[in-house]
Write a protein that holds these residues in place. Structure first.
Motif, short mmCIF file in Angstrom:
data_model
loop_
_atom_site.label_atom_id
_atom_site.label_comp_id
_atom_site.label_asym_id
_atom_site.label_seq_id
_atom_site.Cartn_x
_atom_site.Cartn_y
_atom_site.Cartn_z
N ASN A 1 0.69 -1.12 -0.02
CA ASN A 1 0.06 0.01 0.11
C ASN A 1 0.78 1.16 0.00
O ASN A 1 2.11 1.25 0.38
CB ASN A 1 -0.90 -0.03 1.18
N VAL A 2 0.50 2.36 -0.34
CA VAL A 2 1.10 3.78 -0.31
C VAL A 2 0.21 4.54 0.31
O VAL A 2 -1.13 4.89 0.03
CB VAL A 2 1.29 4.01 -1.92
N PHE A 3 0.55 5.56 1.38
CA PHE A 3 0.02 6.59 2.04
C PHE A 3 0.79 7.61 2.04
O PHE A 3 1.87 8.06 1.82
CB PHE A 3 -0.01 6.00 3.35
N THR A 4 -0.06 8.71 1.84
CA THR A 4 0.47 10.10 1.45
C THR A 4 -0.41 10.90 2.51
O THR A 4 -1.44 11.26 2.42
CB THR A 4 0.26 10.68 0.09
N ASP A 5 0.42 11.68 3.35
CA ASP A 5 -0.07 12.60 4.27
C ASP A 5 -1.24 11.77 5.19
O ASP A 5 -2.29 12.48 5.26
CB ASP A 5 -0.59 13.76 3.66
N ALA A 6 -1.01 10.80 5.54
CA ALA A 6 -1.94 10.05 6.28
C ALA A 6 -1.70 10.15 7.85
O ALA A 6 -0.61 10.41 8.16
CB ALA A 6 -2.30 8.65 5.70
N ASP A 7 -2.54 9.82 8.66
CA ASP A 7 -2.52 9.82 10.06
C ASP A 7 -2.04 8.28 10.43
O ASP A 7 -2.32 7.40 9.75
CB ASP A 7 -3.77 10.08 10.64
N ALA A 8 -1.00 8.53 11.69
CA ALA A 8 -0.31 7.24 11.86
C ALA A 8 -1.38 6.20 12.52
O ALA A 8 -1.09 4.88 11.90
CB ALA A 8 0.60 7.55 12.93
N LYS A 9 -2.28 6.51 12.79
CA LYS A 9 -3.38 5.35 13.50
C LYS A 9 -4.21 4.86 12.28
O LYS A 9 -4.33 3.67 12.27
CB LYS A 9 -4.54 6.29 14.30
N THR A 10 -4.43 5.71 11.32
CA THR A 10 -5.02 4.95 9.81
C THR A 10 -3.91 3.81 9.39
O THR A 10 -4.34 2.87 8.97
CB THR A 10 -5.18 6.24 9.00
N ILE A 11 -2.63 4.33 9.28
CA ILE A 11 -1.71 3.42 8.81
C ILE A 11 -1.61 1.98 9.55
O ILE A 11 -1.51 0.90 9.06
CB ILE A 11 -0.60 4.00 8.56
N ILE B 1 -2.39 -1.98 8.36
CA ILE B 1 -1.29 -2.61 8.60
C ILE B 1 -2.20 -3.90 9.53
O ILE B 1 -1.91 -5.17 9.05
CB ILE B 1 0.00 -2.38 9.54
N ALA B 2 -2.68 -3.70 10.40
CA ALA B 2 -3.38 -4.73 10.93
C ALA B 2 -4.41 -5.68 10.36
O ALA B 2 -4.77 -6.83 10.27
CB ALA B 2 -4.01 -4.16 12.30
N SER B 3 -5.28 -4.64 9.48
CA SER B 3 -6.11 -5.40 8.53
C SER B 3 -5.55 -6.37 7.50
O SER B 3 -6.05 -7.45 7.29
CB SER B 3 -7.31 -4.30 8.12
N ALA B 4 -4.52 -6.01 6.75
CA ALA B 4 -3.89 -6.60 5.68
C ALA B 4 -3.18 -7.72 6.39
O ALA B 4 -3.24 -8.84 5.47
CB ALA B 4 -2.88 -5.50 5.03
N LYS C 1 0.78 9.89 18.14
CA LYS C 1 -0.02 11.07 17.63
C LYS C 1 0.28 11.71 16.33
O LYS C 1 0.05 12.96 16.14
CB LYS C 1 -0.25 12.22 18.67
N VAL C 2 1.07 10.82 15.53
CA VAL C 2 1.91 11.74 14.52
C VAL C 2 0.71 11.65 13.29
O VAL C 2 0.15 10.61 13.04
CB VAL C 2 3.10 10.90 13.97
N SER C 3 0.76 12.81 12.45
CA SER C 3 -0.03 12.71 11.34
C SER C 3 0.88 13.31 10.11
O SER C 3 2.14 13.46 10.23
CB SER C 3 -0.94 13.97 11.82
N ASP C 4 0.24 13.35 8.89
CA ASP C 4 0.80 13.88 7.81
C ASP C 4 1.84 12.65 7.53
O ASP C 4 3.26 13.28 7.23
CB ASP C 4 1.56 15.32 7.77
N VAL C 5 1.64 11.37 7.51
CA VAL C 5 2.89 10.42 7.38
C VAL C 5 2.94 10.09 5.84
O VAL C 5 1.79 9.51 5.34
CB VAL C 5 2.81 9.44 8.24
N SER C 6 3.99 10.25 5.09
CA SER C 6 4.07 9.39 3.87
C SER C 6 4.87 8.21 3.85
O SER C 6 6.17 8.38 4.09
CB SER C 6 4.33 10.38 2.78
N ILE C 7 4.39 7.19 3.32
CA ILE C 7 4.99 5.90 3.54
C ILE C 7 4.67 4.90 2.37
O ILE C 7 3.37 4.95 2.23
CB ILE C 7 5.04 5.42 4.84
N GLU C 8 5.32 3.78 2.01
CA GLU C 8 5.25 2.96 1.02
C GLU C 8 5.50 1.55 1.55
O GLU C 8 6.69 1.32 2.06
CB GLU C 8 5.62 3.40 -0.43
N PHE C 9 4.38 0.76 1.32
CA PHE C 9 4.68 -0.80 1.91
C PHE C 9 4.75 -1.61 0.50
O PHE C 9 3.54 -1.42 -0.36
CB PHE C 9 3.84 -1.26 2.79
N ALA D 1 6.62 -3.97 8.04
CA ALA D 1 5.79 -2.78 8.04
C ALA D 1 6.24 -2.02 9.35
O ALA D 1 6.33 -0.63 9.21
CB ALA D 1 4.39 -3.19 7.97
N LEU D 2 6.12 -2.54 10.52
CA LEU D 2 6.38 -1.84 11.87
C LEU D 2 7.65 -1.07 12.10
O LEU D 2 7.73 -0.11 12.49
CB LEU D 2 5.91 -2.73 12.83
#
Length: 450
Positions: free
Chosen positions: A86-96, A100-103, A115-123, A131-132
């Motif tokens: 998956n690819v996340f752009t400016d996402a909240d850490a809790k959403t990511i 990860i848990a669902s996948a 409480k980190v937000s605006d995270v951009s990361i690719e798995f 992933a963790l």
């Protein structure tokens, strides 16, 4: 009766039938006659494996174990590892974390410190551990597996899951006091440390990464310090005698400029001999000659002087109170040194010279001369500090007894003599490595600093 032709044919058929049954062969009823074929050259076939023979067993005899069929139990099937892409752009850490848990089908618990937000990361086909790792590196968190759960936290002391990640160690200093070491730790480190002055230890409770950094800082600060010795010669002499003593240096360097800058000059061994000659002839006074051993980076001080107490009376004649005031006079020398690899030392020197107490309108008063300077010199070299000058005016009254007290004509029998004196304090400083401190040889050249 002779057999007939028909009887003979029937007998031959019965014999042929018996032979076919005995050999286990029987001609099917619809069999067609075999046509003759042209013979071809025979080819030699490869080795053939004879047909497997069924084991022959005698009735009543148990079968041999080697002849029984052996069944091997099947290994349990390995569960399929679920990956995340998956690819996340400016996402909240809790959403990511939820993705990860669902996948991966695993349970992840993240405390409220994440409480980190605006995270951009690719798995890309990452396991949950991979992933963790990526997420923790991106947002500065820690993770660990506990049973079937994955725990995620910042590892800060106020984090709810701090105790799950932290370990506790006790540091006992070897060369310094625990209080001094604790004062050298940065604010980010002191959040994990506690000082116990009575036991002279530092207790550290932190996650492994922070523990390693704090332990490294404590060990480096607690390493044995280099030691050195400072020899000082504090002298005081008349400024005019300095000019006529024949020193090779120019004493104008000791004059205080508008910017109070200090400059260097050089002196030879004969200059030191001349200075000692002034002391021997009472034209210069040796106020102090201390030798102090100090550790690198630690302030050392020496005071040679007296304590004088004065009674201070306040109030009126009916209700007066007396208070005693202490006044310190003498010589104080403070210095801090840092040793360099090239055989030089950086010195921060603070000398102070105070004179005897005099009373002005009933209040004690002293004359203080002090300096505060930094210098960088070689071990064994001598540096002189000067320019600490004090001017004094002494008035001496003389009169003829009785006649000097007469009005009008008494002035002829009285006289007043005024003497002005300018005296200067010169301090010679010589640093030596501790193993060389026992040597007291006079250096060939002396650097003069004022």
């Amino acid at each position: 009766m002779k057999p007939t032709f028909l009887t003979t044919i029937l007998a031959l058929l019965l014999i042929a039938t018996s032979i076919g049954q005995a050999s286990g062969q029987s001609k099917p009823a619809d069999a067609k006659p075999i046509k003759p074929t042209t013979s071809k050259p025979a080819t030699t076939p490869g080795p053939t494996t004879p047909p497997a023979q069924a084991p022959v067993t005698t009735p009543g005899t148990p079968a041999s174990p080697s002849t029984e069929a052996v069944q091997t139990p099947k290994a349990p099937a390995t569960p399929r590892v679920k990956l995340i892409t998956n690819v996340f752009t400016d996402a909240d850490a809790k959403t990511i974390i939820q993705e990860i848990a669902s996948a991966t089908g695993q349970a992840i618990i993240a405390d409220t410190s994440v409480k980190v937000s605006d995270v951009s990361i690719e798995f890309k086909k990452d396991t949950i551990e991979s992933a963790l790792d990526k997420l923790s590196y991106a947002i500065g968190t820690l993770w660990k597996k506990k049973g079937d759960l994955y725990l995620l936290s910042t590892g800060q002391p106020d984090a709810p899951l701090f105790d799950e990640f932290a370990e506790t160690k006790i540091y006992s200093p070897h060369t310094q006091a625990a209080e001094n070491l604790f004062g050298l730790l940065t604010r980010s480190f002191t959040a994990y440390a506690q000082l116990d002055k009575a036991a002279n230890v530092i207790s550290v409770t932190a996650p492994p990464k922070q523990m390693q950094a704090i332990w490294k800082a404590l060990t480096a600060a607690d390493s044995p310090k280099k030691q050195f010795c400072v020899e000082a010669m504090v002298t005081e002499m008349n400024s005019q005698d300095i000019k006529t003593a024949g020193f090779s240096w120019n004493w104008q360097y000791f004059a205080q400029g508008a910017d109070l800058a200090l400059t260097y000059a050089t002196a030879t061994t004969s200059d030191i001999v001349n200075l000692k000659s002034l002391i021997t002839n009472n034209k210069a006074e040796l106020r102090a000659n201390p030798k102090i051993v100090a550790s690198e980076g630690h302030e050392a001080s020496l005071t040679v002087g007296t304590e004088t107490y004065f009674s201070m009376v306040s109030g009126n004649s009916n209700y007066s109170t007396v208070q005693y005031q202490k006044v310190n006079t003498g010589i104080t020398l403070k210095f801090t040194g840092y040793i360099e690899e090239d055989g030089m030392v950086n010195l921060h020197i603070q000398p102070e010279v105070s004179d005897a107490v005099v009373l002005v309108n009933g209040n004690p008063q002293t004359t203080v001369r002090k300096a505060d300077t930094y210098m960088r010199i070689h071990f064994g070299d001598t540096v002189a500090l000067g320019g600490m000058i004090v001017s004094s005016t002494n008035k001496q009254h003389n009169k003829t007894p009785i006649l000097g007290d007469l009005p009008i004509i008494g002035n002829a029998f009285r006289s007043t003599t005024t003497e002005k004196d300018k005296r200067e304090v010169v301090i010679l400083i010589t640093p030596r490595m501790l193993q060389d401190a026992i040597q007291s040889a006079v250096p060939e050249s002396v650097s003069i600093k004022s």
